[in-house]
Design a protein around this motif. Structure first.
Motif, PDB file in Angstrom:
ATOM      1  N   UNK A  23     -45.040 -30.646  52.022  1.00 42.89           N
ATOM      2  CA  UNK A  23     -44.375 -30.413  50.749  1.00 42.89           C
ATOM      3  C   UNK A  23     -43.424 -31.544  50.422  1.00 42.89           C
ATOM      4  N   UNK A  24     -42.761 -32.065  51.456  1.00 45.18           N
ATOM      5  CA  UNK A  24     -41.823 -33.172  51.226  1.00 45.18           C
ATOM      6  C   UNK A  24     -42.544 -34.414  50.729  1.00 45.18           C
ATOM      7  N   UNK A  25     -43.737 -34.672  51.300  1.00 46.77           N
ATOM      8  CA  UNK A  25     -44.498 -35.852  50.879  1.00 46.77           C
ATOM      9  C   UNK A  25     -44.929 -35.725  49.429  1.00 46.77           C
ATOM     10  N   UNK A  26     -45.342 -34.510  49.024  1.00 42.85           N
ATOM     11  CA  UNK A  26     -45.742 -34.305  47.636  1.00 42.85           C
ATOM     12  C   UNK A  26     -44.566 -34.463  46.698  1.00 42.85           C
ATOM     13  N   UNK A  27     -43.408 -33.943  47.123  1.00 41.45           N
ATOM     14  CA  UNK A  27     -42.226 -34.015  46.266  1.00 41.45           C
ATOM     15  C   UNK A  27     -41.804 -35.451  46.025  1.00 41.45           C
ATOM     16  N   UNK A  28     -42.047 -36.319  47.018  1.00 41.26           N
ATOM     17  CA  UNK A  28     -41.640 -37.717  46.902  1.00 41.26           C
ATOM     18  C   UNK A  28     -42.756 -38.610  46.377  1.00 41.26           C
ATOM     19  N   UNK A  29     -43.908 -38.016  46.043  1.00 39.83           N
ATOM     20  CA  UNK A  29     -45.045 -38.808  45.586  1.00 39.83           C
ATOM     21  C   UNK A  29     -44.745 -39.488  44.251  1.00 39.83           C
ATOM     22  N   UNK A  30     -45.313 -40.654  44.009  1.00 41.52           N
ATOM     23  CA  UNK A  30     -45.095 -41.326  42.723  1.00 41.52           C
ATOM     24  C   UNK A  30     -45.711 -40.535  41.578  1.00 41.52           C
ATOM     25  N   UNK A  31     -45.292 -40.858  40.359  1.00 43.75           N
ATOM     26  CA  UNK A  31     -45.805 -40.161  39.178  1.00 43.75           C
ATOM     27  C   UNK A  31     -47.327 -40.216  39.139  1.00 43.75           C
ATOM     28  N   UNK A  32     -47.929 -39.111  38.763  1.00 44.61           N
ATOM     29  CA  UNK A  32     -49.377 -39.026  38.696  1.00 44.61           C
ATOM     30  C   UNK A  32     -49.897 -39.643  37.402  1.00 44.61           C
ATOM     31  N   UNK A  33     -51.184 -39.988  37.413  1.00 42.68           N
ATOM     32  CA  UNK A  33     -51.804 -40.518  36.214  1.00 42.68           C
ATOM     33  C   UNK A  33     -52.135 -39.423  35.205  1.00 42.68           C
ATOM     34  N   UNK A  34     -51.845 -38.170  35.555  1.00 38.62           N
ATOM     35  CA  UNK A  34     -52.097 -37.074  34.617  1.00 38.62           C
ATOM     36  C   UNK A  34     -51.427 -37.326  33.272  1.00 38.62           C
ATOM     37  N   UNK A  35     -50.178 -37.786  33.298  1.00 36.21           N
ATOM     38  CA  UNK A  35     -49.482 -38.048  32.041  1.00 36.21           C
ATOM     39  C   UNK A  35     -50.161 -39.153  31.253  1.00 36.21           C
ATOM     40  N   UNK A  36     -50.649 -40.191  31.954  1.00 34.37           N
ATOM     41  CA  UNK A  36     -51.345 -41.280  31.268  1.00 34.37           C
ATOM     42  C   UNK A  36     -52.613 -40.809  30.593  1.00 34.37           C
ATOM     43  N   UNK A  37     -53.351 -39.946  31.279  1.00 37.78           N
ATOM     44  CA  UNK A  37     -54.584 -39.393  30.710  1.00 37.78           C
ATOM     45  C   UNK A  37     -54.272 -38.608  29.451  1.00 37.78           C
ATOM     46  N   UNK A  38     -53.244 -37.761  29.520  1.00 36.48           N
ATOM     47  CA  UNK A  38     -52.902 -36.937  28.363  1.00 36.48           C
ATOM     48  C   UNK A  38     -52.290 -37.769  27.241  1.00 36.48           C
ATOM     49  N   UNK A  39     -51.579 -38.804  27.591  1.00 30.65           N
ATOM     50  CA  UNK A  39     -51.000 -39.667  26.551  1.00 30.65           C
ATOM     51  C   UNK A  39     -52.078 -40.389  25.751  1.00 30.65           C
ATOM     52  N   UNK A  40     -53.110 -40.861  26.448  1.00 26.40           N
ATOM     53  CA  UNK A  40     -54.174 -41.567  25.732  1.00 26.40           C
ATOM     54  C   UNK A  40     -55.185 -40.610  25.106  1.00 26.40           C
ATOM     55  N   UNK A  41     -55.154 -39.345  25.524  1.00 25.31           N
ATOM     56  CA  UNK A  41     -56.041 -38.344  24.935  1.00 25.31           C
ATOM     57  C   UNK A  41     -57.468 -38.435  25.408  1.00 25.31           C
ATOM     58  N   UNK A  75     -61.540 -30.928  29.176  1.00 24.71           N
ATOM     59  CA  UNK A  75     -61.016 -29.802  28.394  1.00 24.71           C
ATOM     60  C   UNK A  75     -59.839 -29.152  29.105  1.00 24.71           C
ATOM     61  N   UNK A  76     -59.928 -29.008  30.424  1.00 30.69           N
ATOM     62  CA  UNK A  76     -58.830 -28.429  31.196  1.00 30.69           C
ATOM     63  C   UNK A  76     -57.568 -29.283  31.090  1.00 30.69           C
ATOM     64  N   UNK A  77     -57.751 -30.582  30.895  1.00 27.46           N
ATOM     65  CA  UNK A  77     -56.628 -31.503  30.732  1.00 27.46           C
ATOM     66  C   UNK A  77     -56.156 -31.595  29.283  1.00 27.46           C
ATOM     67  N   UNK A  78     -56.923 -30.997  28.378  1.00 22.52           N
ATOM     68  CA  UNK A  78     -56.570 -31.053  26.964  1.00 22.52           C
ATOM     69  C   UNK A  78     -56.913 -32.372  26.305  1.00 22.52           C
ATOM     70  N   UNK A  79     -57.945 -33.057  26.843  1.00 14.42           N
ATOM     71  CA  UNK A  79     -58.329 -34.365  26.304  1.00 14.42           C
ATOM     72  C   UNK A  79     -59.850 -34.409  26.140  1.00 14.42           C
ATOM     73  N   UNK A  80     -60.342 -35.564  25.709  1.00 16.18           N
ATOM     74  CA  UNK A  80     -61.769 -35.793  25.518  1.00 16.18           C
ATOM     75  C   UNK A  80     -62.319 -36.602  26.683  1.00 16.18           C
TER      76      UNK A  80
END
Length: 263
Positions: A23-41, A75-80
């Motif tokens: 759990x500690x390793x996950x908490x300290x993990x760098x930002x995921x690309x999930x936000x990038x995927x959703x930002x670009x749609x 679709x689960x990510x809300x993108x194309x």
């Protein structure tokens, strides 16, 4: 978008044991690309387009099991879903260069690949099996039966099929053929005796091409698993993909898509 990351971190914690991460390793993990995927749609999906029933380029688009599942993941990510053409020999390079967020299309999980990328949880068990002219089915039952100087084995370059062939056949005449769509015609035309492929593909090609027969596809020559190739180090994205895959199977969505192309 930050909210999405925290939600996915929660999923990641639930799957931490499976990932071998604390759990500690996950908490300290760098930002995921999930936000990038959703930002670009868009979810950028690398696929070869030459591996029926998983991915097949047709009339300027793609079809197959993993094409439909890629759309479900998007679709689960809300993108194309946006599909990026690649080749088997370029899969790891394209993933490392950031050309795609995920690679899908009948990709075998191997230790060599896992040195460079993450894989999702396996979604199919699928070993290597021969496909031959039906008249020769009894002739090529085992590796020993095949590995003879007079046997012409045709293989598509750059993937696990070629790796299996070169590792197991030291005497057979190995012939590289670059087009994975028409390669089975080489057997029908008598220019090759057999091809080694995933057992599911041998079943599909047996139905599609009269005269060809899969050899023991339910008892393959080698055990294998398929998964989705993901960027190395992004535990949050892997956790999201694994949870999506789990739900797709639990709800029957996966089986419905599979049956469209295999049954």
């Amino acid at each position: 978008m930050i909210t999405t990351v925290f939600k996915c971190l929660t999923v990641g914690l639930g799957l931490a044991a499976g990932l071998g991460l604390s759990a500690a390793a996950l908490a300290q993990a760098p930002a995921s690309q999930l936000d990038g995927i959703q930002s670009r749609g868009a979810l950028q999906v690398c696929t070869t387009g030459d591996y029926k029933p998983f991915t097949l380029a047709k009339d300027g688009s793609y079809e197959g099991i993993d094409i439909e599942l890629a759309k479900s993941l998007a679709k689960a990510l809300g993108v194309e879903a946006k599909f990026v053409q690649t080749k088997w020999s370029d899969l790891l390079t394209d993933m490392g260069a950031g050309k795609c967020d995920v690679a899908m299309g009948g990709i075998s999980v191997t230790l060599d690949r896992q040195k460079k990328v993450f894989f999702s949880a396996p979604y199919l068990i699928n070993g290597k099996a021969p496909i031959v002219r039906c008249a020769d089915k009894a002739k090529f039952q085992t590796i020993a039966d095949i590995d003879k100087p007079e046997t012409r084995v045709v293989v598509n370059p750059g993937g696990t099929n070629e790796r299996f062939v070169r590792a197991n056949f030291k005497k057979a005449d190995i012939r590289v053929y670059p087009d994975n769509v028409t390669i089975f015609d080489e057997i029908l035309a008598g220019r090759a005796d057999l091809m080694i492929s995933e057992s599911i593909e041998t079943k599909v090609q047996e139905k599609a091409k009269p005269g060809l027969c899969a050899v023991n596809p339910d008892e393959p020559l080698q055990y294998g698993e398929m998964g989705y190739m993901l960027p190395r180090g992004d535990a949050t994205f892997k956790a999201f993909v694994d949870q999506w895959l789990h739900l797709a199977k639990a709800t029957g969505e996966f089986a419905g898509i599979y049956n469209q192309f295999v049954k």
